[in-house]
Design a protein around this motif. Structure first.
Motif, PDB file in Angstrom:
ATOM      1  N   ASP A   5       0.809  -1.225   0.000  1.00 41.91           N
ATOM      2  CA  ASP A   5       0.000   0.000   0.000  1.00 41.91           C
ATOM      3  C   ASP A   5       0.836   1.266   0.000  1.00 41.91           C
ATOM      4  OD1 ASP A   5      -2.651   1.004  -0.142  1.00 41.91           O
ATOM      5  OD2 ASP A   5      -2.574   1.581   1.967  1.00 41.91           O
ATOM      6  N   ILE A   6       1.982   1.235  -0.658  1.00 40.07           N
ATOM      7  CA  ILE A   6       2.781   2.438  -0.883  1.00 40.07           C
ATOM      8  C   ILE A   6       3.098   2.512  -2.374  1.00 40.07           C
ATOM      9  CG2 ILE A   6       3.750   2.678   1.436  1.00 40.07           C
ATOM     10  CD1 ILE A   6       6.272   1.245   0.435  1.00 40.07           C
ATOM     11  N   SER A   7       2.956   3.682  -2.946  1.00 41.39           N
ATOM     12  CA  SER A   7       3.105   3.859  -4.380  1.00 41.39           C
ATOM     13  C   SER A   7       4.489   3.424  -4.861  1.00 41.39           C
ATOM     14  CB  SER A   7       2.872   5.327  -4.743  1.00 41.39           C
ATOM     15  OG  SER A   7       3.300   5.591  -6.064  1.00 41.39           O
ATOM     16  N   MET A   8       4.520   2.529  -5.825  1.00 39.69           N
ATOM     17  CA  MET A   8       5.792   2.118  -6.407  1.00 39.69           C
ATOM     18  C   MET A   8       6.479   3.289  -7.094  1.00 39.69           C
ATOM     19  SD  MET A   8       6.578  -1.004  -9.098  1.00 39.69           S
ATOM     20  CE  MET A   8       6.109  -2.305  -7.971  1.00 39.69           C
ATOM     21  N   ASP A  54       0.080  -3.337  -4.295  1.00 37.94           N
ATOM     22  CA  ASP A  54      -0.386  -1.950  -4.165  1.00 37.94           C
ATOM     23  C   ASP A  54      -1.436  -1.631  -5.218  1.00 37.94           C
ATOM     24  OD1 ASP A  54      -0.262   0.679  -2.992  1.00 37.94           O
ATOM     25  OD2 ASP A  54       0.751   1.354  -4.801  1.00 37.94           O
ATOM     26  N   HIS A  55      -2.167  -0.506  -4.985  1.00 38.06           N
ATOM     27  CA  HIS A  55      -3.199  -0.062  -5.923  1.00 38.06           C
ATOM     28  C   HIS A  55      -3.022   1.401  -6.315  1.00 38.06           C
ATOM     29  CE1 HIS A  55      -6.089   1.913  -2.842  1.00 38.06           C
ATOM     30  NE2 HIS A  55      -4.997   1.589  -2.187  1.00 38.06           N
ATOM     31  N   LYS A  87      13.765 -10.837  -9.017  1.00 33.98           N
ATOM     32  CA  LYS A  87      13.732 -10.618  -7.580  1.00 33.98           C
ATOM     33  C   LYS A  87      12.436  -9.941  -7.141  1.00 33.98           C
ATOM     34  CE  LYS A  87      17.714 -12.289  -6.312  1.00 33.98           C
ATOM     35  NZ  LYS A  87      17.819 -13.365  -5.305  1.00 33.98           N
ATOM     36  N   LEU A  88      11.624  -9.482  -8.101  1.00 33.68           N
ATOM     37  CA  LEU A  88      10.404  -8.738  -7.792  1.00 33.68           C
ATOM     38  C   LEU A  88       9.166  -9.552  -8.128  1.00 33.68           C
ATOM     39  CD1 LEU A  88       8.906  -6.091  -7.013  1.00 33.68           C
ATOM     40  CD2 LEU A  88       9.138  -5.389  -9.419  1.00 33.68           C
ATOM     41  N   HIS A  89       8.303  -9.715  -7.126  1.00 33.12           N
ATOM     42  CA  HIS A  89       6.970 -10.285  -7.342  1.00 33.12           C
ATOM     43  C   HIS A  89       5.979  -9.167  -7.052  1.00 33.12           C
ATOM     44  CE1 HIS A  89       3.649 -13.405  -6.136  1.00 33.12           C
ATOM     45  NE2 HIS A  89       3.319 -12.688  -7.193  1.00 33.12           N
ATOM     46  N   ALA A  90       5.400  -8.603  -8.084  1.00 30.28           N
ATOM     47  CA  ALA A  90       4.530  -7.441  -7.928  1.00 30.28           C
ATOM     48  C   ALA A  90       3.089  -7.783  -8.277  1.00 30.28           C
ATOM     49  CB  ALA A  90       5.010  -6.290  -8.815  1.00 30.28           C
ATOM     50  N   ILE A  91       2.182  -7.389  -7.392  1.00 28.68           N
ATOM     51  CA  ILE A  91       0.743  -7.467  -7.646  1.00 28.68           C
ATOM     52  C   ILE A  91       0.227  -6.034  -7.615  1.00 28.68           C
ATOM     53  CG2 ILE A  91      -1.485  -8.355  -6.879  1.00 28.68           C
ATOM     54  CD1 ILE A  91       0.027 -10.611  -5.458  1.00 28.68           C
ATOM     55  N   ILE A  92       0.058  -5.444  -8.767  1.00 26.45           N
ATOM     56  CA  ILE A  92      -0.326  -4.041  -8.887  1.00 26.45           C
ATOM     57  C   ILE A  92      -1.625  -3.947  -9.671  1.00 26.45           C
ATOM     58  CG2 ILE A  92       0.353  -1.740  -9.654  1.00 26.45           C
ATOM     59  CD1 ILE A  92       2.204  -2.845  -7.521  1.00 26.45           C
ATOM     60  N   ALA A 146      -9.972   1.771  -9.629  1.00 28.60           N
ATOM     61  CA  ALA A 146     -10.474   2.659  -8.577  1.00 28.60           C
ATOM     62  C   ALA A 146     -11.349   1.935  -7.560  1.00 28.60           C
ATOM     63  CB  ALA A 146     -11.267   3.809  -9.200  1.00 28.60           C
ATOM     64  N   ASN A 147     -11.755   0.717  -7.852  1.00 29.74           N
ATOM     65  CA  ASN A 147     -12.651  -0.007  -6.956  1.00 29.74           C
ATOM     66  C   ASN A 147     -11.964  -1.138  -6.199  1.00 29.74           C
ATOM     67  OD1 ASN A 147     -15.176   1.411  -7.549  1.00 29.74           O
ATOM     68  ND2 ASN A 147     -14.906   0.574  -9.604  1.00 29.74           N
ATOM     69  N   THR A 148     -10.636  -1.111  -6.166  1.00 24.67           N
ATOM     70  CA  THR A 148      -9.922  -2.108  -5.385  1.00 24.67           C
ATOM     71  C   THR A 148      -8.931  -1.421  -4.467  1.00 24.67           C
ATOM     72  OG1 THR A 148      -8.855  -4.275  -5.486  1.00 24.67           O
ATOM     73  CG2 THR A 148      -7.949  -2.548  -6.914  1.00 24.67           C
ATOM     74  N   CYS A 149      -8.390  -2.190  -3.531  1.00 29.07           N
ATOM     75  CA  CYS A 149      -7.382  -1.667  -2.601  1.00 29.07           C
ATOM     76  C   CYS A 149      -6.403  -2.795  -2.312  1.00 29.07           C
ATOM     77  CB  CYS A 149      -8.018  -1.140  -1.324  1.00 29.07           C
ATOM     78  SG  CYS A 149      -8.922  -2.360  -0.342  1.00 29.07           S
ATOM     79  N   THR A 150      -5.335  -2.470  -1.606  1.00 30.82           N
ATOM     80  CA  THR A 150      -4.281  -3.454  -1.378  1.00 30.82           C
ATOM     81  C   THR A 150      -4.795  -4.666  -0.605  1.00 30.82           C
ATOM     82  OG1 THR A 150      -2.665  -1.650  -1.366  1.00 30.82           O
ATOM     83  CG2 THR A 150      -1.948  -3.755  -0.485  1.00 30.82           C
ATOM     84  N   SER A 151      -5.633  -4.434   0.402  1.00 29.79           N
ATOM     85  CA  SER A 151      -6.150  -5.554   1.191  1.00 29.79           C
ATOM     86  C   SER A 151      -7.036  -6.481   0.366  1.00 29.79           C
ATOM     87  CB  SER A 151      -6.920  -5.031   2.407  1.00 29.79           C
ATOM     88  OG  SER A 151      -6.029  -4.542   3.380  1.00 29.79           O
ATOM     89  N   LEU A 152      -7.768  -5.935  -0.583  1.00 31.64           N
ATOM     90  CA  LEU A 152      -8.564  -6.787  -1.467  1.00 31.64           C
ATOM     91  C   LEU A 152      -7.663  -7.600  -2.388  1.00 31.64           C
ATOM     92  CD1 LEU A 152     -11.560  -4.458  -2.437  1.00 31.64           C
ATOM     93  CD2 LEU A 152     -11.557  -6.381  -0.827  1.00 31.64           C
ATOM     94  N   LEU A 153      -6.549  -7.025  -2.816  1.00 25.15           N
ATOM     95  CA  LEU A 153      -5.590  -7.764  -3.636  1.00 25.15           C
ATOM     96  C   LEU A 153      -4.937  -8.883  -2.826  1.00 25.15           C
ATOM     97  CD1 LEU A 153      -3.870  -4.791  -5.518  1.00 25.15           C
ATOM     98  CD2 LEU A 153      -5.694  -6.282  -6.353  1.00 25.15           C
ATOM     99  N   VAL A 154      -4.609  -8.603  -1.576  1.00 24.30           N
ATOM    100  CA  VAL A 154      -4.047  -9.642  -0.704  1.00 24.30           C
ATOM    101  C   VAL A 154      -5.092 -10.722  -0.433  1.00 24.30           C
ATOM    102  CG1 VAL A 154      -3.179 -10.114   1.620  1.00 24.30           C
ATOM    103  CG2 VAL A 154      -2.313  -8.143   0.350  1.00 24.30           C
ATOM    104  N   ASN A 155      -6.333 -10.312  -0.246  1.00 22.74           N
ATOM    105  CA  ASN A 155      -7.412 -11.278  -0.032  1.00 22.74           C
ATOM    106  C   ASN A 155      -7.510 -12.244  -1.214  1.00 22.74           C
ATOM    107  OD1 ASN A 155     -10.026 -12.235   1.269  1.00 22.74           O
ATOM    108  ND2 ASN A 155     -10.811 -11.457  -0.680  1.00 22.74           N
TER     109      ASN A 155
END
Length: 318
Positions: free
Chosen positions: A55-58, A79-80, A91-96, A100-109
């Motif tokens: 949840d911090i901007s890349m 992050d969103h 070395k990077l595993h990114a889920i971005i 506008a209708n999602t957030c980091t916790s929903l991505l982790v969910n």
């Protein structure tokens, strides 16, 4: 050593909470107030073997991220917000996902296949993703009463993240996160007498009552701007008050401002809920500004640019 780096708001805290409830890990915690997002630079590259960033901007952490990857440090990044150019590295595993209708916790969910979905719902409510939170809650047949409890919890955790410094907050975000680890089921926390939930609830309502009396700087068809006092309570409610105003008038953009010691303004901007776009682009056009499509901010808007900012918001949504 592993480092967990996360935003100090509800979305950042609960994203990490879900991950560590699922996979406990000894870690050095790096976080701060909600607006403190340039956090990756605090990672000690000499001791770090791996990093989780949530949840911090890349885009805002691009140089630090590149340096970590160049030091062969594994980074898991979810992050969103605006991402900029995502580095290509094994070395990077990114889920971005900047929808506008999602957030980091929903991505982790989604990543955890719904293992701690109740917490994810609370985070989505806290990040003012009300439609997304409600839809997910209905998938799991939560009653309206249960949805209301998770909404309150998310709002209060989010409220705790706002301030000029951690001195303004009721709980340091790292301490709040560690306390929440005792509650795999958020309903246990909500229903516990004299809990963190109860204390934040009382403080939230006290601060919001003061915010309701604040000065309206401008109100037009498509934008409303409100000025809060330069006091700790005002800095604490700057974001959640904006969310409440947005929910009350979903066709209007809302800017909540607090005056800084140098006479500049800290700005919290919410796009209209019925047109969740543009907030990040508007704020990014001003010094120290940025964010995502639905919600963004400016850390220090010069006083002489206030009129220009309000005009830009009104023009964008007209």
């Amino acid at each position: 050593m592993h480092f967990d780096v996360f935003n100090g708001d509800a979305d950042g805290i609960i994203a990490l909470l879900q991950l560590r409830l699922a996979s406990p890990k000894e870690a050095k915690l790096i976080t701060g107030v909600k607006r403190d997002i340039s956090l990756l630079q605090q990672v000690d590259e000499n001791t770090a073997t791996s990093v989780t960033a949530l949840d911090i901007s890349m885009e805002k952490n691009a140089d630090a991220l590149t340096s970590l990857l160049n030091h062969d440090i594994d980074v898991f990044y979810v992050d969103h917000h605006r991402a900029g150019n995502i580095p290509e590295s094994d070395k990077l595993h990114a889920i971005i996902d900047t929808d506008a209708n999602t957030c980091t916790s929903l991505l982790v969910n989604r990543y955890l296949n719904g293992k701690y979905v109740y917490w994810a719902i609370a985070a989505a409510f806290g990040d003012n993703m009300k439609a997304s939170a409600t839809a997910l809650a209905q998938q799991y047949s939560l009653s309206e009463s249960q949805q209301g409890q998770l909404e309150e919890l998310g709002i209060y955790i989010n409220y705790n993240g706002y301030g000029r410094s951690v001195a303004d907050l009721h709980y340091h975000p790292a301490d709040l996160y560690k306390a929440l680890l005792d509650y795999p089921d958020p309903f246990l926390l909500v229903n516990q007498p004299d809990s963190i939930f109860a204390k934040l609830k009382a403080a939230y309502h006290q601060d919001m009552a003061l915010a309701a009396k604040s000065e309206v700087l401008a109100e037009q068809e498509k934008v409303k701007a409100v000025l809060l006092a330069d006091e700790a309570w005002a800095r604490r409610v700057s974001g959640v008050f904006g969310n409440e105003l947005a929910n009350q008038s979903p066709d209007k953009a809302h800017a909540v401002l607090t005056r800084n010691s140098d006479n500049s303004f800290t700005v919290s901007l919410r796009a209209p809920l019925n047109n969740k776009q543009g907030a990040g682009d508007i704020c990014a056009a001003f010094p120290t500004g940025g964010g995502r499509a639905a919600a963004a901010g400016i850390n220090a808007l010069p006083e002489q640019m206030l009129g220009e900012f309000i005009t830009a918001v009104a023009k964008y949504y007209t």
